[in-house]
Design a protein around this motif. Structure first.
Motif, PDB file in Angstrom:
ATOM      1  N   ILE A   8      -4.264   9.954   6.165  1.00 34.68           N
ATOM      2  CA  ILE A   8      -5.054   9.957   4.750  1.00 34.68           C
ATOM      3  C   ILE A   8      -4.705   8.816   3.821  1.00 34.68           C
ATOM      4  CG2 ILE A   8      -6.036  11.107   2.886  1.00 34.68           C
ATOM      5  CD1 ILE A   8      -5.910  13.741   4.346  1.00 34.68           C
ATOM      6  N   ARG A   9      -3.373   8.641   3.690  1.00 31.65           N
ATOM      7  CA  ARG A   9      -2.942   7.507   2.872  1.00 31.65           C
ATOM      8  C   ARG A   9      -3.067   6.289   3.417  1.00 31.65           C
ATOM      9  NH1 ARG A   9       2.790  10.056   1.106  1.00 31.65           N
ATOM     10  NH2 ARG A   9       2.042  11.634  -0.382  1.00 31.65           N
ATOM     11  N   ILE A  38     -13.225   8.386   0.524  1.00 26.43           N
ATOM     12  CA  ILE A  38     -12.397   7.363   0.440  1.00 26.43           C
ATOM     13  C   ILE A  38     -13.280   6.180  -0.462  1.00 26.43           C
ATOM     14  CG2 ILE A  38     -11.215   5.442   1.634  1.00 26.43           C
ATOM     15  CD1 ILE A  38     -10.715   7.409   3.711  1.00 26.43           C
ATOM     16  N   ASN A  86      -1.238  13.896   5.976  1.00 30.15           N
ATOM     17  CA  ASN A  86      -1.232  13.308   4.707  1.00 30.15           C
ATOM     18  C   ASN A  86      -1.040  11.761   4.970  1.00 30.15           C
ATOM     19  OD1 ASN A  86      -1.328  13.334   2.062  1.00 30.15           O
ATOM     20  ND2 ASN A  86       0.435  14.722   1.593  1.00 30.15           N
ATOM     21  N   SER A 132      -8.855  11.004  -4.526  1.00 26.62           N
ATOM     22  CA  SER A 132      -7.291  10.956  -4.380  1.00 26.62           C
ATOM     23  C   SER A 132      -6.916  11.494  -2.780  1.00 26.62           C
ATOM     24  CB  SER A 132      -6.679  11.896  -5.324  1.00 26.62           C
ATOM     25  OG  SER A 132      -6.847  13.414  -5.221  1.00 26.62           O
ATOM     26  N   THR A 133      -5.772  11.441  -2.551  1.00 25.21           N
ATOM     27  CA  THR A 133      -5.317  11.963  -0.950  1.00 25.21           C
ATOM     28  C   THR A 133      -5.516  13.292  -1.188  1.00 25.21           C
ATOM     29  OG1 THR A 133      -3.005  11.705  -1.903  1.00 25.21           O
ATOM     30  CG2 THR A 133      -4.151   9.628  -0.449  1.00 25.21           C
ATOM     31  N   GLU A 134      -5.019  13.982  -2.181  1.00 23.93           N
ATOM     32  CA  GLU A 134      -4.941  15.491  -2.260  1.00 23.93           C
ATOM     33  C   GLU A 134      -6.370  16.000  -2.110  1.00 23.93           C
ATOM     34  OE1 GLU A 134      -3.591  19.028  -5.394  1.00 23.93           O
ATOM     35  OE2 GLU A 134      -2.446  17.207  -5.324  1.00 23.93           O
ATOM     36  N   VAL A 172      -7.063   5.591   3.042  1.00 24.24           N
ATOM     37  CA  VAL A 172      -7.276   5.021   1.687  1.00 24.24           C
ATOM     38  C   VAL A 172      -6.568   3.683   1.444  1.00 24.24           C
ATOM     39  CG1 VAL A 172      -6.593   5.888  -0.753  1.00 24.24           C
ATOM     40  CG2 VAL A 172      -7.234   7.697   0.741  1.00 24.24           C
TER      41      VAL A 172
END
Length: 158
Positions: free
Chosen positions: A150-151, A94, A147, A99-101, A154
């Motif tokens: 994680i977003r 992070i 997901n 990227s989140t992926e 970030v």
């Protein structure tokens, strides 16, 4: 094999899985000879078949199935979110603006390696095939909560 497949799919929503595709071959030479020009067989379809028989996929099924044989996606996402929140590698990724992926693939790859007890981790392509295989069973994304988490991680760091 049929009885094992019936046990593993017992109680799954059949409408969410779509068409059944079976690809069987003994070795690569006979496989190429047996494919008709009308059939559209891609590498991702063969990877899906391989991921269903993989130790990582079986570890997910064993670990996160309830007594009815259905995958408990809430438990699976909770476990992955706890891992992502406590991982120093995720925090470093992070900080490096990954990227989140990329973070999602790392988290799933790490947990799959741990749960299967293997020393070698999956490649990114195999991890994406594993995610896609789990997404086929669930009508919505299997890792939707992970997901989203994680977003949020970030955006907090940004």
């Amino acid at each position: 094999a049929l009885h094992e497949a019936l046990e593993l799919t017992l109680g799954l929503p059949y409408t969410a899985r779509g068409k059944l595709r079976i690809t069987a071959y003994a070795d690569s030479d006979s496989y190429e000879d047996s494919v008709d020009s009308n059939e559209d067989v891609t590498e991702t379809e063969t990877e899906k078949v391989d991921m269903v028989n993989s130790p990582e996929y079986n570890a997910f099924i064993d670990r996160y199935s309830d007594e009815k044989g259905q995958l408990n996606y809430q438990l699976m996402n909770k476990d992955f979110i706890q891992f992502a929140s406590g991982s120093k590698t995720v925090a470093t990724m992070i900080g490096e603006n990954a990227s989140t992926e990329e973070i999602l693939v790392f988290v799933i790859k790490s947990r799959a390696t741990f749960l299967s007890g293997k020393k070698d981790s999956l490649s990114n392509q195999e991890t994406l095939a594993l995610i896609e295989t789990l997404d086929e069973i669930n009508p919505r994304s299997a890792f939707k909560e992970l997901n989203l988490h994680i977003r949020r991680m970030v955006t907090r760091r940004a």
